[in-house]
Design an enzyme around this catalytic site. Structure first.
Site, PDB file in Angstrom:
ATOM      1  N   ASN A 207      -6.157  12.586  -1.070  1.00  0.00           N
ATOM      2  CA  ASN A 207      -5.313  11.843  -0.129  1.00  0.00           C
ATOM      3  C   ASN A 207      -6.224  11.136   0.878  1.00  0.00           C
ATOM      4  OD1 ASN A 207      -2.611  11.147   0.796  1.00  0.00           O
ATOM      5  ND2 ASN A 207      -3.015  12.441   2.571  1.00  0.00           N
ATOM      6  N   LYS A 208      -5.605  10.439   1.806  1.00  0.00           N
ATOM      7  CA  LYS A 208      -6.341   9.641   2.796  1.00  0.00           C
ATOM      8  C   LYS A 208      -7.510  10.396   3.413  1.00  0.00           C
ATOM      9  CE  LYS A 208      -5.575   6.255   3.445  1.00  0.00           C
ATOM     10  NZ  LYS A 208      -6.230   5.171   2.684  1.00  0.00           N
TER      11      LYS A 208
ATOM     12  N   CYS B 283      -1.975   9.496   8.114  1.00  0.00           N
ATOM     13  CA  CYS B 283      -1.793   8.231   7.398  1.00  0.00           C
ATOM     14  C   CYS B 283      -0.319   7.837   7.381  1.00  0.00           C
ATOM     15  CB  CYS B 283      -2.379   8.311   5.995  1.00  0.00           C
ATOM     16  SG  CYS B 283      -2.580   6.696   5.214  1.00  0.00           S
TER      17      CYS B 283
ATOM     18  N   ARG C 208      -6.964  -0.933  -7.367  1.00  0.00           N
ATOM     19  CA  ARG C 208      -7.383   0.209  -6.543  1.00  0.00           C
ATOM     20  C   ARG C 208      -7.646   1.387  -7.483  1.00  0.00           C
ATOM     21  NH1 ARG C 208      -4.353   1.392  -1.117  1.00  0.00           N
ATOM     22  NH2 ARG C 208      -6.414   2.242  -0.652  1.00  0.00           N
TER      23      ARG C 208
ATOM     24  N   ASP D 212      -2.317  10.878  -3.135  1.00  0.00           N
ATOM     25  CA  ASP D 212      -2.546   9.731  -4.022  1.00  0.00           C
ATOM     26  C   ASP D 212      -2.720  10.211  -5.456  1.00  0.00           C
ATOM     27  OD1 ASP D 212      -3.553   8.922  -1.190  1.00  0.00           O
ATOM     28  OD2 ASP D 212      -3.123   7.051  -2.252  1.00  0.00           O
TER      29      ASP D 212
ATOM     30  N   LYS E  12       2.316  11.512  -9.365  1.00  0.00           N
ATOM     31  CA  LYS E  12       1.031  11.543  -8.644  1.00  0.00           C
ATOM     32  C   LYS E  12       0.096  12.590  -9.265  1.00  0.00           C
ATOM     33  CE  LYS E  12       2.768   9.471  -4.485  1.00  0.00           C
ATOM     34  NZ  LYS E  12       3.511   9.634  -3.240  1.00  0.00           N
TER      35      LYS E  12
ATOM     36  N   ARG F 286       0.827  -1.196   0.000  1.00  0.00           N
ATOM     37  CA  ARG F 286       0.000   0.000   0.000  1.00  0.00           C
ATOM     38  C   ARG F 286       0.871   1.260   0.000  1.00  0.00           C
ATOM     39  NH1 ARG F 286       1.237   2.250   4.216  1.00  0.00           N
ATOM     40  NH2 ARG F 286       0.183   4.070   3.395  1.00  0.00           N
ATOM     41  N   GLY F 287       0.171   2.395  -0.200  1.00  0.00           N
ATOM     42  CA  GLY F 287       0.888   3.661  -0.343  1.00  0.00           C
ATOM     43  C   GLY F 287       0.991   3.948  -1.838  1.00  0.00           C
TER      44      GLY F 287
HETATM   45  P1  RI2 Z   1       3.274   7.618  -0.315  1.00  0.00           P
HETATM   46  C1  RI2 Z   1      -1.756   6.246   1.026  1.00  0.00           C
HETATM   47  O1  RI2 Z   1      -2.869   5.522   0.631  1.00  0.00           O
HETATM   48  C2  RI2 Z   1      -2.082   7.485   1.835  1.00  0.00           C
HETATM   49  O2  RI2 Z   1      -3.213   8.184   1.360  1.00  0.00           O
HETATM   50  C3  RI2 Z   1      -0.805   8.255   1.644  1.00  0.00           C
HETATM   51  O3  RI2 Z   1      -0.915   9.605   1.997  1.00  0.00           O
HETATM   52  C4  RI2 Z   1      -0.593   8.035   0.148  1.00  0.00           C
HETATM   53  O4  RI2 Z   1      -0.945   6.674  -0.071  1.00  0.00           O
HETATM   54  C5  RI2 Z   1       0.761   8.360  -0.377  1.00  0.00           C
HETATM   55  O5  RI2 Z   1       1.723   7.446   0.087  1.00  0.00           O
HETATM   56  P2  RI2 Z   1      -3.187   3.980   1.129  1.00  0.00           P
HETATM   57  O6  RI2 Z   1      -2.504   3.090   0.111  1.00  0.00           O
HETATM   58  O7  RI2 Z   1       3.386   7.381  -1.800  1.00  0.00           O
HETATM   59  O8  RI2 Z   1      -2.706   3.791   2.517  1.00  0.00           O
HETATM   60  O9  RI2 Z   1       3.686   9.016   0.054  1.00  0.00           O
HETATM   61  O10 RI2 Z   1      -4.686   3.878   0.998  1.00  0.00           O
HETATM   62  O11 RI2 Z   1       3.981   6.562   0.502  1.00  0.00           O
END
Ligand code: RI2
Length: 307
Positions: free
Chosen positions: A204-205, A125, A59, A194, A230, A16-17
């Site tokens: 974002n989250k 998050c 996703r 995101d 992004k 995730r992320g």
């Molecule tokens: P990085 C996450 O989504 C959060 O919304 C976080 O802020 C974003 O991805 C960016 O993450 P999720 O996958 O790329 O937890 O900065 O739903 O790590």
């Protein structure tokens, strides 16, 4: 890792992320190309497109997934030799992953400059780029403290506070609903993204827009850390970002609440008027410059082909 395994792990949030899922998708396409044993270019391209669709279906919100897949498969139909095709896909995927890691590192350096000695920073998050900036600032010797929201329902904030505590950075874990209560203690807010749309909206989250509103009210600078992949070329065509709504069981057991509608949207949209700057690997920009980033990164020719 194979396409199927990667897709499953992204869907279940084991991976995730926004940045991490993009790198994982590129890695899975690379794995596919490296292990392809056929000799027909048309068959390869057909299967590659199908595999890309499997990854894209995991996703719906983060444009990072689409941008990484496009970076790998764009223009492959112009190649008519199977070995060149496999090598090109492999090389494009490897370059996306390498550039992505480099972008996180550069943003860490730029973001750190916006954090001053003595600052109390709030984040939400678990964003690798926001964390990179915070950790970089601390390693530069700045005396900082962090407030991190837990980020219901998945509690990604737990990953954040553990990472910060490991670096010996003073950190407070707070519930999502306490942000306005604590905002008086905060000097800067740094969050991830995101998706960034062409009109400067940051997706974002869930809860990020409430934090931005509180920061705006308290005149606390609100920064978004976001690599240029992004930014959404699809938003230029007028497409709205689809907000993922996940399984209601992540919020509560429906059997415990007969007759109750349980909802679980996992992202929200923060308008540009609440954002003081977006920190990218090509510099700190106002959110209103999002269109220029997209036009420059992808080029008008490519953008006119996006449907
Ligand atoms: P990085 C996450 O989504 C959060 O919304 C976080 O802020 C974003 O991805 C960016 O993450 P999720 O996958 O790329 O937890 O900065 O739903 O790590």
């Amino acid at each position: 890792m194979s396409i199927g395994e990667t897709a499953e792990k992204i869907k279940s949030m084991e991976i995730r992320g926004a940045g991490t899922i993009a790198r994982a998708a590129a890695g899975a396409l690379k794995h596919f190309a490296e292990n392809y044993t056929g000799s027909d270019t048309d068959a390869f391209e057909k299967e590659l497109t199908e595999k890309a669709d499997v990854l894209l279906a995991t996703r719906p919100t983060a444009i990072t997934l689409w941008n990484s897949v496009q970076a790998v498969i764009r223009d492959v139909d112009k190649i008519d030799d199977i070995n060149t095709l496999k090598e090109t896909v492999t090389a494009k995927a490897a370059k996306f992953i390498e550039d992505s890691h480099k972008a996180v590192e550069i943003i860490g350096r730029i973001g750190a400059k916006r954090i001053e000695d003595g600052d109390v920073v709030l984040t939400t998050c678990n964003s690798k780029v926001a964390l990179a900036s915070i950790i970089h600032a601390f390693k530069e010797g700045k005396n900082i403290e962090v407030y991190a929201t837990e980020s219901r329902p998945w509690f990604q904030g737990h990953i954040t506070v553990r990472a910060l505590a490991k670096e010996k950075i003073p950190v407070n874990l707070i519930v999502d609903s306490s942000v306005r209560y604590y905002m008086k203690n905060i000097d800067k807010v740094l969050v991830g993204a995101d998706t960034v749309t062409s009109n400067g909206v940051v997706i974002n989250k869930i809860g990020t827009s409430q934090i931005a509103l509180c920061a705006h009210e308290a005149r606390v600078p609100f920064f978004v850390c976001a690599e240029t992949y992004k930014f959404s070329p699809r938003s230029i065509t007028g497409e709205l970002v689809k907000i993922e709504e996940r399984d209601l069981n992540e919020v509560a057991n429906p059997d415990d609440f007969p007759g109750v509608n349980i909802r679980n949207p996992v992202f929200d949209a923060t308008p540009p008027e609440y954002i003081d700057g977006i920190i990218t690997e090509v510099g700190l920009i106002p959110p209103y410059a999002a269109y220029e980033i997209i036009a420059h990164k992808f080029g008008f020719e490519t953008l006119m082909e996006v449907d």
